[in-house]
Design a protein around this motif. Structure first.
Motif, PDB file in Angstrom:
ATOM      1  N   ASP A 241      -6.309   3.895  -6.810  1.00  0.00           N
ATOM      2  CA  ASP A 241      -7.107   3.955  -5.589  1.00  0.00           C
ATOM      3  C   ASP A 241      -7.041   2.660  -4.783  1.00  0.00           C
ATOM      4  O   ASP A 241      -7.137   2.680  -3.564  1.00  0.00           O
ATOM      5  CB  ASP A 241      -8.567   4.264  -5.926  1.00  0.00           C
ATOM      6  CG  ASP A 241      -8.745   5.685  -6.440  1.00  0.00           C
ATOM      7  OD1 ASP A 241      -7.848   6.510  -6.177  1.00  0.00           O
ATOM      8  OD2 ASP A 241      -9.758   5.956  -7.099  1.00  0.00           O
ATOM      9  N   ASP A 242      -6.899   1.523  -5.451  1.00  0.00           N
ATOM     10  CA  ASP A 242      -6.904   0.252  -4.736  1.00  0.00           C
ATOM     11  C   ASP A 242      -5.743   0.146  -3.755  1.00  0.00           C
ATOM     12  O   ASP A 242      -5.859  -0.509  -2.725  1.00  0.00           O
ATOM     13  CB  ASP A 242      -6.822  -0.917  -5.720  1.00  0.00           C
ATOM     14  CG  ASP A 242      -8.095  -1.073  -6.537  1.00  0.00           C
ATOM     15  OD1 ASP A 242      -9.155  -0.662  -6.040  1.00  0.00           O
ATOM     16  OD2 ASP A 242      -8.024  -1.588  -7.660  1.00  0.00           O
ATOM     17  N   ASP A 243      -4.613   0.753  -4.081  1.00  0.00           N
ATOM     18  CA  ASP A 243      -3.423   0.617  -3.259  1.00  0.00           C
ATOM     19  C   ASP A 243      -3.031   1.915  -2.573  1.00  0.00           C
ATOM     20  O   ASP A 243      -1.928   2.027  -2.051  1.00  0.00           O
ATOM     21  CB  ASP A 243      -2.251   0.128  -4.119  1.00  0.00           C
ATOM     22  CG  ASP A 243      -2.484  -1.278  -4.646  1.00  0.00           C
ATOM     23  OD1 ASP A 243      -3.071  -2.085  -3.914  1.00  0.00           O
ATOM     24  OD2 ASP A 243      -2.090  -1.557  -5.790  1.00  0.00           O
ATOM     25  N   LEU A 244      -3.916   2.896  -2.551  1.00  0.00           N
ATOM     26  CA  LEU A 244      -3.589   4.207  -1.998  1.00  0.00           C
ATOM     27  C   LEU A 244      -4.317   4.438  -0.671  1.00  0.00           C
ATOM     28  O   LEU A 244      -5.550   4.450  -0.618  1.00  0.00           O
ATOM     29  CB  LEU A 244      -3.968   5.309  -2.985  1.00  0.00           C
ATOM     30  CG  LEU A 244      -3.721   6.747  -2.508  1.00  0.00           C
ATOM     31  CD1 LEU A 244      -2.249   6.984  -2.240  1.00  0.00           C
ATOM     32  CD2 LEU A 244      -4.246   7.744  -3.539  1.00  0.00           C
ATOM     33  N   PHE A 245      -3.548   4.635   0.381  1.00  0.00           N
ATOM     34  CA  PHE A 245      -4.073   5.035   1.682  1.00  0.00           C
ATOM     35  C   PHE A 245      -3.787   6.531   1.804  1.00  0.00           C
ATOM     36  O   PHE A 245      -2.689   6.941   2.168  1.00  0.00           O
ATOM     37  CB  PHE A 245      -3.397   4.232   2.783  1.00  0.00           C
ATOM     38  CG  PHE A 245      -3.808   4.605   4.186  1.00  0.00           C
ATOM     39  CD1 PHE A 245      -5.074   5.099   4.457  1.00  0.00           C
ATOM     40  CD2 PHE A 245      -2.917   4.437   5.231  1.00  0.00           C
ATOM     41  CE1 PHE A 245      -5.446   5.438   5.759  1.00  0.00           C
ATOM     42  CE2 PHE A 245      -3.279   4.766   6.535  1.00  0.00           C
ATOM     43  CZ  PHE A 245      -4.545   5.271   6.791  1.00  0.00           C
ATOM     44  N   ASP A 246      -4.788   7.336   1.473  1.00  0.00           N
ATOM     45  CA  ASP A 246      -4.590   8.781   1.368  1.00  0.00           C
ATOM     46  C   ASP A 246      -4.799   9.433   2.733  1.00  0.00           C
ATOM     47  O   ASP A 246      -5.866   9.964   3.046  1.00  0.00           O
ATOM     48  CB  ASP A 246      -5.539   9.369   0.317  1.00  0.00           C
ATOM     49  CG  ASP A 246      -5.084  10.734  -0.165  1.00  0.00           C
ATOM     50  OD1 ASP A 246      -4.327  11.398   0.568  1.00  0.00           O
ATOM     51  OD2 ASP A 246      -5.477  11.142  -1.278  1.00  0.00           O
ATOM     52  N   ILE A 247      -3.751   9.401   3.539  1.00  0.00           N
ATOM     53  CA  ILE A 247      -3.816   9.952   4.892  1.00  0.00           C
ATOM     54  C   ILE A 247      -4.112  11.440   4.860  1.00  0.00           C
ATOM     55  O   ILE A 247      -4.939  11.947   5.635  1.00  0.00           O
ATOM     56  CB  ILE A 247      -2.489   9.680   5.627  1.00  0.00           C
ATOM     57  CG1 ILE A 247      -2.272   8.176   5.793  1.00  0.00           C
ATOM     58  CG2 ILE A 247      -2.464  10.389   6.985  1.00  0.00           C
ATOM     59  CD1 ILE A 247      -0.899   7.810   6.335  1.00  0.00           C
ATOM     60  N   ALA A 248      -3.450  12.164   3.960  1.00  0.00           N
ATOM     61  CA  ALA A 248      -3.620  13.616   3.898  1.00  0.00           C
ATOM     62  C   ALA A 248      -5.053  13.999   3.559  1.00  0.00           C
ATOM     63  O   ALA A 248      -5.610  14.941   4.137  1.00  0.00           O
ATOM     64  CB  ALA A 248      -2.648  14.217   2.887  1.00  0.00           C
ATOM     65  N   ALA A 249      -5.662  13.283   2.613  1.00  0.00           N
ATOM     66  CA  ALA A 249      -7.052  13.586   2.255  1.00  0.00           C
ATOM     67  C   ALA A 249      -7.983  13.324   3.429  1.00  0.00           C
ATOM     68  O   ALA A 249      -8.919  14.092   3.678  1.00  0.00           O
ATOM     69  CB  ALA A 249      -7.471  12.765   1.043  1.00  0.00           C
TER      70      ALA A 249
ATOM     71  N   LEU B 290       0.843  -1.185   0.000  1.00  0.00           N
ATOM     72  CA  LEU B 290       0.000   0.000   0.000  1.00  0.00           C
ATOM     73  C   LEU B 290       0.881   1.239   0.000  1.00  0.00           C
ATOM     74  O   LEU B 290       2.001   1.214   0.514  1.00  0.00           O
ATOM     75  CB  LEU B 290      -0.909   0.017   1.228  1.00  0.00           C
ATOM     76  CG  LEU B 290      -1.871  -1.149   1.397  1.00  0.00           C
ATOM     77  CD1 LEU B 290      -2.718  -0.960   2.660  1.00  0.00           C
ATOM     78  CD2 LEU B 290      -2.766  -1.301   0.179  1.00  0.00           C
ATOM     79  N   HIS B 291       0.370   2.302  -0.568  1.00  0.00           N
ATOM     80  CA  HIS B 291       1.131   3.544  -0.690  1.00  0.00           C
ATOM     81  C   HIS B 291       0.399   4.652   0.059  1.00  0.00           C
ATOM     82  O   HIS B 291      -0.835   4.753  -0.012  1.00  0.00           O
ATOM     83  CB  HIS B 291       1.323   3.900  -2.162  1.00  0.00           C
ATOM     84  CG  HIS B 291       1.934   2.783  -2.948  1.00  0.00           C
ATOM     85  ND1 HIS B 291       3.280   2.517  -2.937  1.00  0.00           N
ATOM     86  CD2 HIS B 291       1.368   1.822  -3.727  1.00  0.00           C
ATOM     87  CE1 HIS B 291       3.535   1.457  -3.694  1.00  0.00           C
ATOM     88  NE2 HIS B 291       2.377   1.010  -4.183  1.00  0.00           N
ATOM     89  N   THR B 292       1.142   5.468   0.770  1.00  0.00           N
ATOM     90  CA  THR B 292       0.543   6.458   1.644  1.00  0.00           C
ATOM     91  C   THR B 292       0.956   7.878   1.278  1.00  0.00           C
ATOM     92  O   THR B 292       2.066   8.101   0.801  1.00  0.00           O
ATOM     93  CB  THR B 292       0.953   6.218   3.113  1.00  0.00           C
ATOM     94  OG1 THR B 292       2.360   6.467   3.257  1.00  0.00           O
ATOM     95  CG2 THR B 292       0.645   4.798   3.534  1.00  0.00           C
ATOM     96  N   THR B 293       0.055   8.813   1.502  1.00  0.00           N
ATOM     97  CA  THR B 293       0.411  10.219   1.426  1.00  0.00           C
ATOM     98  C   THR B 293       0.962  10.668   2.783  1.00  0.00           C
ATOM     99  O   THR B 293       0.768  10.013   3.795  1.00  0.00           O
ATOM    100  CB  THR B 293      -0.796  11.084   1.032  1.00  0.00           C
ATOM    101  OG1 THR B 293      -1.889  10.796   1.922  1.00  0.00           O
ATOM    102  CG2 THR B 293      -1.223  10.812  -0.404  1.00  0.00           C
ATOM    103  N   VAL B 294       1.672  11.795   2.766  1.00  0.00           N
ATOM    104  CA  VAL B 294       2.291  12.321   3.983  1.00  0.00           C
ATOM    105  C   VAL B 294       1.246  13.064   4.809  1.00  0.00           C
ATOM    106  O   VAL B 294       0.479  13.869   4.268  1.00  0.00           O
ATOM    107  CB  VAL B 294       3.455  13.263   3.627  1.00  0.00           C
ATOM    108  CG1 VAL B 294       4.000  13.952   4.867  1.00  0.00           C
ATOM    109  CG2 VAL B 294       4.561  12.492   2.928  1.00  0.00           C
ATOM    110  N   PRO B 295       1.191  12.833   6.116  1.00  0.00           N
ATOM    111  CA  PRO B 295       0.244  13.563   6.958  1.00  0.00           C
ATOM    112  C   PRO B 295       0.474  15.070   6.913  1.00  0.00           C
ATOM    113  O   PRO B 295       1.578  15.544   6.612  1.00  0.00           O
ATOM    114  CB  PRO B 295       0.530  13.012   8.361  1.00  0.00           C
ATOM    115  CG  PRO B 295       1.185  11.691   8.139  1.00  0.00           C
ATOM    116  CD  PRO B 295       1.964  11.836   6.879  1.00  0.00           C
ATOM    117  N   LEU B 296      -0.575  15.809   7.242  1.00  0.00           N
ATOM    118  CA  LEU B 296      -0.534  17.267   7.256  1.00  0.00           C
ATOM    119  C   LEU B 296      -0.551  17.776   8.692  1.00  0.00           C
ATOM    120  O   LEU B 296      -0.824  17.029   9.625  1.00  0.00           O
ATOM    121  CB  LEU B 296      -1.739  17.825   6.499  1.00  0.00           C
ATOM    122  CG  LEU B 296      -1.929  17.338   5.061  1.00  0.00           C
ATOM    123  CD1 LEU B 296      -3.271  17.827   4.510  1.00  0.00           C
ATOM    124  CD2 LEU B 296      -0.787  17.795   4.168  1.00  0.00           C
ATOM    125  N   THR B 297      -0.249  19.032   8.856  1.00  0.00           N
ATOM    126  CA  THR B 297      -0.435  19.699  10.145  1.00  0.00           C
ATOM    127  C   THR B 297      -1.512  20.762   9.983  1.00  0.00           C
ATOM    128  O   THR B 297      -1.867  21.144   8.863  1.00  0.00           O
ATOM    129  CB  THR B 297       0.874  20.341  10.627  1.00  0.00           C
ATOM    130  OG1 THR B 297       1.375  21.231   9.616  1.00  0.00           O
ATOM    131  CG2 THR B 297       1.922  19.276  10.911  1.00  0.00           C
TER     132      THR B 297
END
Length: 270
Positions: free
Chosen positions: A214-222, A172-179
Protein backbone atom coordinates in the motif's frame (compact mmCIF):
# COMPACT_ATOMS: atom_id res chain seq x y z
CA UNK A 1 -53.59 -15.63 -37.88
CA UNK A 2 -53.75 -11.86 -38.20
CA UNK A 3 -54.42 -11.54 -34.47
CA UNK A 4 -51.42 -13.74 -33.74
CA UNK A 5 -49.19 -11.57 -35.91
CA UNK A 6 -50.50 -8.39 -34.32
CA UNK A 7 -49.90 -9.86 -30.86
CA UNK A 8 -46.36 -10.84 -31.77
CA UNK A 9 -45.69 -7.38 -33.13
CA UNK A 10 -47.00 -5.81 -29.92
CA UNK A 11 -44.79 -8.05 -27.80
CA UNK A 12 -41.78 -7.18 -29.96
CA UNK A 13 -42.54 -3.46 -29.67
CA UNK A 14 -42.82 -3.65 -25.88
CA UNK A 15 -39.59 -5.65 -25.74
CA UNK A 16 -37.81 -3.04 -27.84
CA UNK A 17 -38.94 -0.29 -25.47
CA UNK A 18 -37.73 -2.25 -22.44
CA UNK A 19 -34.41 -3.01 -24.15
CA UNK A 20 -33.92 0.63 -25.13
CA UNK A 21 -34.58 1.76 -21.57
CA UNK A 22 -32.26 -0.80 -19.99
CA UNK A 23 -29.50 -0.64 -22.62
CA UNK A 24 -30.01 2.85 -23.91
CA UNK A 25 -27.24 5.43 -23.42
CA UNK A 26 -27.39 7.37 -20.17
CA UNK A 27 -25.93 10.80 -19.58
CA UNK A 28 -23.69 10.69 -16.49
CA UNK A 29 -24.50 12.99 -13.60
CA UNK A 30 -21.26 14.49 -12.20
CA UNK A 31 -20.45 13.78 -8.57
CA UNK A 32 -20.02 16.76 -6.22
CA UNK A 33 -16.55 18.30 -6.45
CA UNK A 34 -15.50 17.85 -2.81
CA UNK A 35 -11.89 16.64 -3.18
CA UNK A 36 -10.42 19.85 -1.73
CA UNK A 37 -12.09 19.05 1.58
CA UNK A 38 -10.13 15.78 1.83
CA UNK A 39 -6.66 17.33 1.45
CA UNK A 40 -5.55 19.62 4.30
CA UNK A 41 -3.03 22.41 3.61
CA UNK A 42 -0.20 20.63 5.51
CA UNK A 43 -0.50 17.67 3.12
CA UNK A 44 -0.42 19.99 0.13
CA UNK A 45 2.65 21.75 1.50
CA UNK A 46 4.43 18.46 2.20
CA UNK A 47 3.72 17.17 -1.32
CA UNK A 48 4.95 20.45 -2.81
CA UNK A 49 8.38 19.74 -1.35
CA UNK A 50 8.82 16.47 -3.27
CA UNK A 51 10.59 16.18 -6.62
CA UNK A 52 8.51 13.85 -8.76
CA UNK A 53 8.78 12.46 -12.27
CA UNK A 54 5.53 11.31 -13.89
CA UNK A 55 5.45 9.49 -17.22
CA UNK A 56 1.87 9.62 -18.51
CA UNK A 57 -0.65 10.33 -21.22
CA UNK A 58 -4.20 11.72 -21.12
CA UNK A 59 -5.40 10.77 -17.61
CA UNK A 60 -2.15 12.25 -16.36
CA UNK A 61 -3.20 15.61 -17.79
CA UNK A 62 -6.51 15.26 -15.93
CA UNK A 63 -4.64 14.65 -12.69
CA UNK A 64 -2.25 17.56 -13.20
CA UNK A 65 -5.22 19.85 -13.75
CA UNK A 66 -6.76 18.49 -10.56
CA UNK A 67 -3.55 19.18 -8.63
CA UNK A 68 -3.52 22.81 -9.75
CA UNK A 69 -7.16 23.14 -8.68
CA UNK A 70 -6.49 21.72 -5.20
CA UNK A 71 -3.53 24.03 -4.56
CA UNK A 72 -5.34 27.09 -5.84
CA UNK A 73 -8.52 26.44 -3.85
CA UNK A 74 -6.52 25.99 -0.62
CA UNK A 75 -4.28 28.98 -1.31
CA UNK A 76 -1.12 26.88 -0.98
CA UNK A 77 1.86 27.50 -3.26
CA UNK A 78 2.04 24.88 -5.99
CA UNK A 79 5.18 22.92 -6.78
CA UNK A 80 6.80 23.85 -10.07
CA UNK A 81 5.26 21.82 -12.90
CA UNK A 82 7.77 21.19 -15.67
CA UNK A 83 7.05 19.33 -18.89
CA UNK A 84 9.90 17.60 -20.70
CA UNK A 85 10.19 15.36 -23.73
CA UNK A 86 11.50 11.82 -23.31
CA UNK A 87 15.17 11.68 -24.26
CA UNK A 88 15.88 15.27 -23.24
CA UNK A 89 18.45 15.94 -20.49
CA UNK A 90 16.95 16.37 -17.01
CA UNK A 91 15.62 19.91 -16.45
CA UNK A 92 17.18 22.49 -14.20
CA UNK A 93 14.93 22.47 -11.14
CA UNK A 94 14.53 25.24 -8.55
CA UNK A 95 17.22 25.30 -5.88
CA UNK A 96 14.56 25.09 -3.18
CA UNK A 97 11.22 23.35 -3.02
CA UNK A 98 9.78 20.54 -5.03
CA UNK A 99 8.65 20.03 -8.59
CA UNK A 100 6.52 17.74 -10.71
CA UNK A 101 8.44 16.90 -13.86
CA UNK A 102 6.26 15.12 -16.38
CA UNK A 103 6.42 13.77 -19.91
CA UNK A 104 4.02 12.30 -22.42
CA UNK A 105 5.78 9.00 -22.59
CA UNK A 106 5.63 6.35 -25.29
CA UNK A 107 2.66 5.70 -27.58
CA UNK A 108 -0.86 4.79 -26.54
CA UNK A 109 -1.58 1.14 -27.27
CA UNK A 110 2.07 0.10 -26.81
CA UNK A 111 2.57 -0.64 -23.10
CA UNK A 112 5.93 -2.36 -23.60
CA UNK A 113 7.21 0.71 -25.44
CA UNK A 114 6.03 2.99 -22.64
CA UNK A 115 7.78 0.86 -20.02
CA UNK A 116 11.01 0.89 -22.05
CA UNK A 117 10.70 4.65 -22.60
CA UNK A 118 10.29 5.26 -18.86
CA UNK A 119 13.32 3.08 -18.13
CA UNK A 120 15.46 4.97 -20.65
CA UNK A 121 14.34 8.35 -19.30
CA UNK A 122 15.20 7.44 -15.72
CA UNK A 123 18.59 6.07 -16.73
CA UNK A 124 19.38 9.14 -18.85
CA UNK A 125 19.67 11.26 -15.69
CA UNK A 126 16.12 11.77 -14.45
CA UNK A 127 16.77 9.45 -11.50
CA UNK A 128 19.54 11.80 -10.37
CA UNK A 129 17.24 14.81 -9.93
CA UNK A 130 13.97 13.41 -8.51
CA UNK A 131 12.93 11.75 -5.26
CA UNK A 132 9.84 9.93 -6.56
CA UNK A 133 9.01 8.44 -9.97
CA UNK A 134 6.12 6.62 -11.59
CA UNK A 135 4.86 5.62 -15.01
CA UNK A 136 1.13 5.46 -15.64
CA UNK A 137 -0.14 3.17 -18.36
CA UNK A 138 -3.32 4.23 -20.17
CA UNK A 139 -6.62 2.39 -20.56
CA UNK A 140 -5.69 2.00 -24.24
CA UNK A 141 -2.60 0.01 -23.24
CA UNK A 142 -4.55 -2.90 -21.74
CA UNK A 143 -7.55 -4.30 -23.59
CA UNK A 144 -9.20 -7.67 -24.04
CA UNK A 145 -6.56 -8.52 -26.66
CA UNK A 146 -3.58 -7.71 -24.41
CA UNK A 147 -1.24 -10.39 -23.08
CA UNK A 148 -1.67 -9.18 -19.51
CA UNK A 149 0.94 -11.51 -18.01
CA UNK A 150 3.59 -10.44 -20.53
CA UNK A 151 2.97 -6.73 -19.89
CA UNK A 152 3.15 -7.15 -16.14
CA UNK A 153 6.30 -9.30 -16.38
CA UNK A 154 8.01 -6.57 -18.43
CA UNK A 155 6.86 -3.90 -15.98
CA UNK A 156 8.02 -5.81 -12.93
CA UNK A 157 11.44 -6.73 -14.30
CA UNK A 158 12.01 -3.13 -15.41
CA UNK A 159 10.99 -1.66 -12.07
CA UNK A 160 13.00 -4.23 -10.12
CA UNK A 161 16.11 -3.20 -12.04
CA UNK A 162 15.42 0.51 -11.59
CA UNK A 163 14.88 0.08 -7.85
CA UNK A 164 18.13 -1.89 -7.61
CA UNK A 165 20.14 0.65 -9.58
CA UNK A 166 18.56 3.79 -8.07
CA UNK A 167 17.90 3.04 -4.39
CA UNK A 168 17.48 6.73 -3.51
CA UNK A 169 14.39 7.07 -5.71
CA UNK A 170 11.00 5.99 -4.40
CA UNK A 171 9.17 4.28 -7.26
CA UNK A 172 5.38 4.35 -7.03
CA UNK A 173 3.34 1.72 -8.83
CA UNK A 174 0.04 2.40 -10.55
CA UNK A 175 -2.98 0.44 -11.66
CA UNK A 176 -4.37 0.94 -15.16
CA UNK A 177 -7.28 3.40 -15.47
CA UNK A 178 -10.74 2.08 -16.30
CA UNK A 179 -13.44 3.24 -18.68
CA UNK A 180 -17.14 3.57 -17.91
CA UNK A 181 -19.33 0.50 -18.26
CA UNK A 182 -21.07 0.13 -21.63
CA UNK A 183 -24.16 2.27 -22.12
CA UNK A 184 -26.37 1.73 -25.14
CA UNK A 185 -26.93 -1.24 -27.42
CA UNK A 186 -23.95 -0.45 -29.64
CA UNK A 187 -21.50 -0.43 -26.73
CA UNK A 188 -22.90 -3.66 -25.30
CA UNK A 189 -22.52 -5.33 -28.68
CA UNK A 190 -18.90 -4.14 -28.93
CA UNK A 191 -18.13 -5.80 -25.59
CA UNK A 192 -19.86 -8.99 -26.72
CA UNK A 193 -17.81 -9.10 -29.93
CA UNK A 194 -14.44 -7.70 -28.85
CA UNK A 195 -14.32 -8.78 -25.20
CA UNK A 196 -14.40 -6.90 -21.91
CA UNK A 197 -11.51 -4.44 -21.81
CA UNK A 198 -12.12 -3.50 -18.16
CA UNK A 199 -11.94 -7.18 -17.16
CA UNK A 200 -8.48 -7.39 -18.74
CA UNK A 201 -7.43 -4.18 -16.99
CA UNK A 202 -8.53 -5.54 -13.66
CA UNK A 203 -6.59 -8.76 -14.27
CA UNK A 204 -3.50 -6.60 -14.74
CA UNK A 205 -4.41 -4.46 -11.75
CA UNK A 206 -4.78 -7.52 -9.54
CA UNK A 207 -1.17 -8.44 -10.35
CA UNK A 208 -0.02 -4.92 -9.45
CA UNK A 209 -1.96 -4.93 -6.17
CA UNK A 210 -0.58 -8.32 -5.22
CA UNK A 211 3.02 -7.36 -5.99
CA UNK A 212 3.26 -3.96 -4.34
CA UNK A 213 2.36 -2.82 -0.86
CA UNK A 214 0.00 0.00 0.00
CA UNK A 215 2.84 2.44 0.71
CA UNK A 216 3.98 2.42 -2.91
CA UNK A 217 0.67 1.76 -4.67
CA UNK A 218 -1.28 4.52 -6.42
CA UNK A 219 -4.46 2.60 -7.16
CA UNK A 220 -5.97 4.69 -9.95
CA UNK A 221 -8.52 2.04 -10.89
CA UNK A 222 -9.86 1.74 -7.35
CA UNK A 223 -10.19 5.53 -7.09
CA UNK A 224 -11.95 5.79 -10.44
CA UNK A 225 -14.26 2.87 -9.70
CA UNK A 226 -15.42 4.14 -6.32
CA UNK A 227 -18.41 6.46 -6.50
CA UNK A 228 -19.26 9.34 -4.20
CA UNK A 229 -21.43 6.87 -2.24
CA UNK A 230 -18.41 4.66 -1.54
CA UNK A 231 -19.61 1.81 -3.75
CA UNK A 232 -16.79 0.35 -5.83
CA UNK A 233 -17.15 -1.29 -9.24
CA UNK A 234 -14.77 -2.59 -11.90
CA UNK A 235 -15.43 0.36 -14.22
CA UNK A 236 -15.02 4.13 -14.17
CA UNK A 237 -17.84 5.59 -12.08
CA UNK A 238 -19.80 7.77 -14.49
CA UNK A 239 -19.98 10.63 -11.99
CA UNK A 240 -16.19 11.07 -12.41
CA UNK A 241 -16.30 10.65 -16.20
CA UNK A 242 -16.08 13.24 -18.92
CA UNK A 243 -18.44 13.07 -21.87
CA UNK A 244 -16.36 10.43 -23.66
CA UNK A 245 -16.74 8.08 -20.65
CA UNK A 246 -12.96 7.54 -20.63
CA UNK A 247 -11.36 10.72 -19.32
CA UNK A 248 -12.16 12.55 -16.08
CA UNK A 249 -14.36 15.56 -15.49
CA UNK A 250 -13.33 18.34 -13.10
CA UNK A 251 -14.58 16.51 -9.99
CA UNK A 252 -12.89 13.28 -11.10
CA UNK A 253 -9.62 15.05 -11.86
CA UNK A 254 -9.55 16.67 -8.43
CA UNK A 255 -10.49 13.38 -6.76
CA UNK A 256 -7.64 11.52 -8.47
CA UNK A 257 -5.20 14.31 -7.62
CA UNK A 258 -6.22 14.08 -3.97
CA UNK A 259 -5.60 10.33 -3.93
CA UNK A 260 -2.17 10.88 -5.52
CA UNK A 261 -1.26 13.38 -2.82
CA UNK A 262 -2.32 10.87 -0.16
CA UNK A 263 0.13 8.31 -1.57
CA UNK A 264 2.89 10.84 -2.17
CA UNK A 265 2.86 12.04 1.43
CA UNK A 266 2.51 8.58 2.95
CA UNK A 267 5.76 7.27 4.39
CA UNK A 268 6.89 3.72 3.81
CA UNK A 269 6.37 3.09 7.52
CA UNK A 270 2.69 4.01 7.13
Amino acid sequence: MRRVLLGAALVAAVGAVVLARSWGPREPEPFPDTAVESVPPPELAAAAGERVFLGHMSIGWNMLGGLEQLYDEQGVARPAIVQVAPGEPPPELPAEGGAIVHAEIGTNGDPLGKIANFDATMRAGMADVVDVALVKLCYTDVTAKTDVDAVFAAYRSTMDALERDHPDVRFLHTTVPLTAAPSGIKQHLKVAVRGDDNAARERYNALVREAYGDDDLFDIAAAEGTGADGVRTASLATGWADGDREHLNQAGSAMLAARFLDVLTQTEDG
